[in-house]
Design an enzyme around this catalytic site. Structure first.
Site, short mmCIF file in Angstrom:
data_model
loop_
_atom_site.label_atom_id
_atom_site.label_comp_id
_atom_site.label_asym_id
_atom_site.label_seq_id
_atom_site.Cartn_x
_atom_site.Cartn_y
_atom_site.Cartn_z
N HIS A 1 40.34 24.84 32.68
CA HIS A 1 40.98 23.86 33.55
C HIS A 1 42.35 24.33 34.04
CE1 HIS A 1 43.64 20.36 34.25
NE2 HIS A 1 42.60 19.94 34.95
N CYS B 1 46.54 64.49 46.16
CA CYS B 1 46.61 63.27 45.35
C CYS B 1 47.84 63.25 44.46
CB CYS B 1 45.35 63.13 44.48
SG CYS B 1 45.09 64.50 43.33
#
Length: 804
Positions: free
Chosen positions: A432, A762
Site C-alpha cells: 500500500h 567504452c
C-alpha cells in the site's frame, strides 16, 4: 431457482439486484463497478485461453441505491458530506464513523436478501465442501484510468454461511464511507453521491495453504513496459497488499515470453516472515502465523508457475490494451493458479511526454546511512522524521515531514499526502505505501525492518530513492538536485552513442535515455553486487570450512545449489541488461577482476595470489586460459549461453578484456567455442577490448580473430604513458587526449575501418572530455559508449555544428 435464472436472462434491467460474473462485461461498469465488470469480462473472453477466474456474483448499483433510499439514508449522508472539510482530520473521522453506523444499523431490502440467498445456494452447489467466499467492493467509479481506488473499500475473506455473507455485503456498503475513501474521492474530484457500490461475492481460492500475490504488466518504478513484474508470498494476499510481508519478486521479459522462451530475468527472495490463513476462532475469519524458516528460504513459486502467471498477465493486458494491475492466488488444494482481480495500472502508464527527470545528491560526502530498504519512486525527499506507531497518532504528521511507521494501510491516506517521503519497516514494491507514494509522486523506502527503532522522532533525514533498488535514509538534510531534460528532438549524429551500464537494477531506468545500446556491461559488477562470493568457493562448497560453508548456504538460499546460484544470478544480471535494451546490442565484457579484487569476495583469499601490481598481473584473457581458473570461466560461458540460447536474448555480444598476445586471443576464442559460444553462431559477435599498446600496434593480426574492437581508454592511457592510474602522485599526468595515446587510437580505428569491422570506445575518456568524443567522431569511430549521466550533454555538444 427459477426466479434467479429469469433474472439472469433478462440482462441488466433496473429491477436486477444480483448478476453472475459470467454474464458481465466492461459495458456493465455503471451497474457493478470496474472490479466486478472486469471479472466478468475475463470469464467471458479469456477463460478458453487459460485465464482462470473463480466463480461468483455481484450486487448491482440499483441494489445499493435502493438500500440507501430506506429511512432517507442517502439524504442524511449527503448532508453530512456537504458540510465536511476533509482537511480537518478529526471531523473526517467523526463524519465517517457516523455514516458507517447509519449503514450498519439499516437492514438490507428483503428482495436483495432473497436474491443474494438464492445465488449463494447456487454457488454452494458449484463448490465441493463448505462454501467460503470473499466479499469485495467494486465502486462504479473504481479502477477507471483517472484514479486507482486501491484499497479504498473493505474486503472480507473466508466468509462462511449466508448470514455472514449478508452482514459482509452491508459492511462493504458501509466501507464506501471509510475516512480514506471519503478523502480520496474529495482529493480526486469525485462527487460522493455519484459513486455507487457493488459487492462481489466470489468463491475463495485456498491460497491460505498455497500462495498469492500481485502482478503488474510493467516495471512499477521506471514504467518500462517490456516486463511482467510478479510478487509472491505464502497465504492469503492481504499481507502483500497491506505491506505486512516482504514478498518474493520476479521479472519476465514479454518479447521473449511471446516467442516461447523461458525468459525469467530476475528472482528476488523475500523474507516472507508471516502469512495469513483461515481462522476457525469466534469472530475472526483469518489470522496471521509465522512462516517456517525453511519455507522462507524457498521461493513461493516455481519457474513453471512464474511463466504461467506471466502468460496469463499478457493475455489480460492484450485484451484490455493497457498495462494492468492483477491480483492472483495459487490454490493449495488443487495446485491451480487463479486471477482474482484485474484493473488498469494508473500511475506509470499515465506518465506521458519526453521530459527526463533525474534526482541526484550533490557532492561525494553523502553522510551516515541510518537505514536501508526497497526504493520506490526514483526521487529524493528530506525533512524532519515523524515516527508514528499507529493510525491514532497520524495527526502528528505535518506538511513536509518524513513519515516513519511500521506499515501503512488505506486509513493512513488522509495524512500521507502531507509527507515529503515515507519510510516503513515492512512491505514490498506492491504494498500500500508503495502504491500511494507513486501516485503522490514522493519517494518511499519500504521493508527497512527497523526504521522505527533507528530513526528518532524529529530527526532531520534525507530519503534517497535515486541510487538503485536500495533506498537509503541518510542522517541530516542533504542537498540534492533535479535535472530535467527534454528528449523530444534529439539532433542527429554521424555515429552512435551507447552507454556503459553495469548495474542491472538501473537498466530499466537508463533505457529511456537516447542510446544505441550498451557498449560496456561489466560482468564483475554483477558478480560483486549480486553474488559476492568467489566462484571457486561455490565450486568447492562441500570442502569449505564450517563458517564459510554457512555463509555460502545463506547467500544462495532459494537456488538448488551454490553453483546454480552463481549461474542463475549471472544470467539474471546479463538478461536484465539485454532485455532493457532489446533488440539493441548489449556488449557484455567477461569478468576483469584483478587478483586483489577477487580476493575481496567471500572466500576469495583462499584462492587468489598476492601480487605486487595486480593491474598488470593475473587478469583478463590470461586468467581465462589458466588451468587454475578455467572452471570459473566456464561458468561465465554457461551463463552467457543460457541468456542467448535458452532465453532468446541474442542481442548479447561478448567482449574479451586484456588480451596481451595474438596467441592468447586464439586460446580464448577456442575456449569460447568449446563452451558453446562460437563466433557467428546465432549471430554472435565477439569483440576484443583494445586497451594494451600491443593491441593497436598489431591491430590487423588481432582483428583476424575478433569481430571488432572496443577501446578501453583507461588502461590504454596508463600503459602508453607508463603510469599507475590509481596513484595520486602521478594522477595529473593521466590524460586520454595525450598525443601518444591518440596515435594508438588512430591506428586502432583505421585498422577496423580497413577491415570493415566494428570499432567503438567504452573507456571513461569521452564521458569526461566531450572534445575527445568529437575527435573520435571525426576519426570515423562507429560508436562512443558513455556513462548515463553524460549522454545527453555530450550528445548535444557533438551535434553542435552538425547538419540536421
Amino acid at each position: 431457482m427459477v426466479q434467479v435464472k429469469a433474472a439472469r436472462n433478462r440482462g441488466l434491467e433496473m429491477s436486477d439486484y444480483v448478476l453472475w460474473f459470467d454474464t458481465l462485461g466492461m459495458r456493465d461498469i455503471p451497474q457493478v463497478g470496474g472490479k466486478n465488470a472486469s471479472l466478468g469480462e475475463m470469464l467471458g473472453h479469456l477463460s478458453k485461453a487459460g485465464v482462470q477466474v473463480p466463480a461468483g456474483f455481484a450486487t448491482t448499483a440499483d441494489a445499493y441505491r435502493d438500500f440507501l433510499a430506506q429511512d432517507d439514508l442517502a439524504a442524511r449522508i449527503n448532508g453530512q458530506l456537504d458540510r465536511l472539510d476533509v482537511t480537518d482530520v478529526k471531523a473526517l473521522v467523526a463524519t465517517g464513523q457516523q455514516i458507517r453506523d447509519w449503514i450498519m444499523n439499516t437492514s438490507l431490502p428483503t428482495r436483495l436478501r432473497t436474491e443474494i440467498g438464492e445465488s449463494f445456494v447456487q454457488l454452494q452447489a458449484r463448490s465441493s465442501g463448505e462454501l467460503a467466499v470473499a466479499v469485495r467492493s467494486s465502486a462504479t467509479a473504481e479502477d477507471l484510468p483517472e484514479a486507482s481506488f486501491a484499497g479504498q473499500q473493505e474486503t472480507f475473506l473466508n466468509v462462511r454461511g449466508l448470514d455472514n455473507a449478508l452482514d459482509a455485503v452491508r459492511a462493504v456498503f458501509a466501507s464506501l464511507f471509510t475516512d480514506r475513501a471519503i478523502a480520496y474521492r474529495a482529493h480526486h474530484g469525485f462527487v460522493h453521491s455519484q459513486v455507487a457500490l457493488s459487492a462481489g461475492i466470489q468463491r475463495m481460492v485456498r491460497s491460505d495453504i498455497g500462495a498469492s500475490g500481485v502482478i503488474f504488466t510493467l516495471d512499477t518504478e521506471s514504467g518500462f513496459r517490456d516486463v511482467v513484474f510478479i510478487t509472491a508470498a505464502y497465504g492469503l494476499g492481504e499481507t502483500i497488499v497491506q505491506g505486512a510481508v516482504n514478498p518474493d519478486e520476479f521479472y519476465v521479459h514479454k518479447p521473449m515470453l511471446k516467442l516461447g522462451h523461458k525468459a525469467i530475468l530476475r528472482r528476488g527472495l523475500g523474507s516472507k516472515a508471516i502469512k495469513m490463513i483461515y481462522s476457525d476462532g469466534p469472530g475472526k475469519s483469518t489470522r496471521l502465523v509465522d512462516v517456517a524458516h525453511e519455507e522462507r528460504l524457498r521461493f513461493a513459486l516455481t519457474d513453471e508457475e512464474i511463466m504461467s502467471l506471466a502468460r496469463q498477465a499478457l493475455l489480460i493486458e492484450d485484451h484490455y490494451g493497457r498495462p494492468m494491475d492483477i491480483e492472483w492466488a495459487k490454490d493449495g488444494s488443487d495446485g491451480e493458479l487463479y486471477v482474482l482481480q484485474a484493473r488498469p495500472e494508473t500511475v506509470k502508464s499515465r506518465a506521458v511526454g519526453q521530459m527526463l527527470q533525474r534526482y541526484s545528491l550533490k557532492g561525494k560526502a553523502k553522510g551516515k546511512i541510518i537505514a536501508t530498504g526497497r526504493s520506490i519512486g526514483q526521487r529524493i525527499g528530506a525533512g524532519p522524521a515523524r515516527v508514528v506507531l499507529n493510525v491514532k497518532e497520524m495527526n502528528r504528521v505535518s506538511s513536509g515531514d518524513v513519515l516513519v511507521t511500521y506499515m501503512t494501510d488505506p486509513d493512513w491516506e488522509p495524512v500521507m499526502k502531507r509527507a515529503s517521503a515515507i519510510i516503513t519497516n515492512r512491505g514490498g514494491r506492491t504494498c500500500h505505501a508503495a502504491i500511494i507514494a507513486r501516485e503522490l509522486g514522493i519517494p518511499a523506502v519500504v521493508g527497512c525492518g527497523n526504521a522505527t527503532d533507528v530513526i528518532a522522532d524529529g530527526q532531520p533525514v534525507t530519503v534517497s530513492c535515486a541510487e538503485g533498488e536500495e533506498g537509503r535514509i541518510y542522517d541530516g538534510i542533504l542537498q540534492f538536485e533535479v535535472l530535467e531534460t527534454s528528449l523530444e528532438k534529439m539532433p542527429r549524429l554521424p555515429f552512435k552513442i551507447m552507454m556503459n551500464v553495469g548495474n542491472p537494477e538501473r537498466a530499466f531506468d537508463f533505457q529511456w535515455l537516447p542510446n544505441a545500446g550498451i557498449g560496456l556491461a561489466r560482468l564483475e559488477f554483477i558478480i560483486s553486487r549480486t553474488i559476492g562470493i568467489h566462484p571457486k568457493a561455490l565450486l568447492d562448497y562441500a570442502q569449505l570450512p564450517a563458517d564459510l560453508h554457512a555463509i555460502v548456504r545463506e547467500r544462495s538460499a532459494g537456488y538448488p545449489d551454490p553453483v546454480s546460484f552463481y549461474l542463475e544470478k549471472l544470467a539474471e544480471g546479463i538478461s536484465t541488461l539485454a532485455a532493457a535494451f532489446w533488440p539493441k546490442p548489449v556488449i557484455v565484457r567477461l569478468s576483469d577482476f584483478k587478483s586483489n579484487e577477487y580476493a575481496n569476495l567471500i572466500g576469495g583469499e583462499r584462492y587468489e595470489p598476492k601480487e605486487e601490481n595486480p593491474m598488470l598481473g593475473f587478469r583478463g584473457a590470461s586468467r581465462y586460459v589458466s588451468a587454475n581458473f578455467r572452471d570459473c570461466f566456464e561458468l561465465e560461458c554457461r551463463a552467457l549461453r543460457k541468456v542467448r540460447n535458452d532465453m532468446g536474448l541474442t542481442n548479447v555480444e561478448v567482449m574479451v578484456p586484456f588480451v596481451r598476445t595474438v596467441s592468447e586471443a586464439r586460446q580464448v576464442l577456442k575456449l569460447l567455442e568449446d563452451n558453446g559460444l562460437r563466433r557467428g553462431d546465432n549471430g554472435l559477435r565477439v569483440i576484443m577490448m583494445c586497451e594494451i599498446p600491443s593491441n593497436a600496434l598489431l591491430a590487423e593480426q588481432f582483428l583476424e580473430h575478433f569481430d571488432g574492437f572496443s577501446i578501453g581508454s583507461n588502461d590504454l592511457t596508463q600503459l602508453t604513458l607508463g603510469l599507475d592510474r590509481d596513484s595520486g602522485l602521478v594522477a595529473e599526468l593521466f590524460d586520454e587526449r595525450d598525443p601518444a595515446v591518440k596515435v594508438l587510437l588512430h591506428q586502432a580505428i583505421q585498422a577496423c575501418r580497413k577491415a570493415g569491422k566494428y570499432i567503438g570506445i567504452c573507456g571513461q575518456g569521452p564521458s569526461d572530455h566531450p572534445d575527445l568524443a568529437k575527435w573520435l567522431m571525426d576519426e570515423g569511430i562507429d560508436s562512443v559508449s558513455l556513462n548515463p549521466d553524460s549522454v545527453v550533454e555530450t550528445w548535444l555538444y557533438l551535434a553542435d555544428g552538425q547538419p540536421q
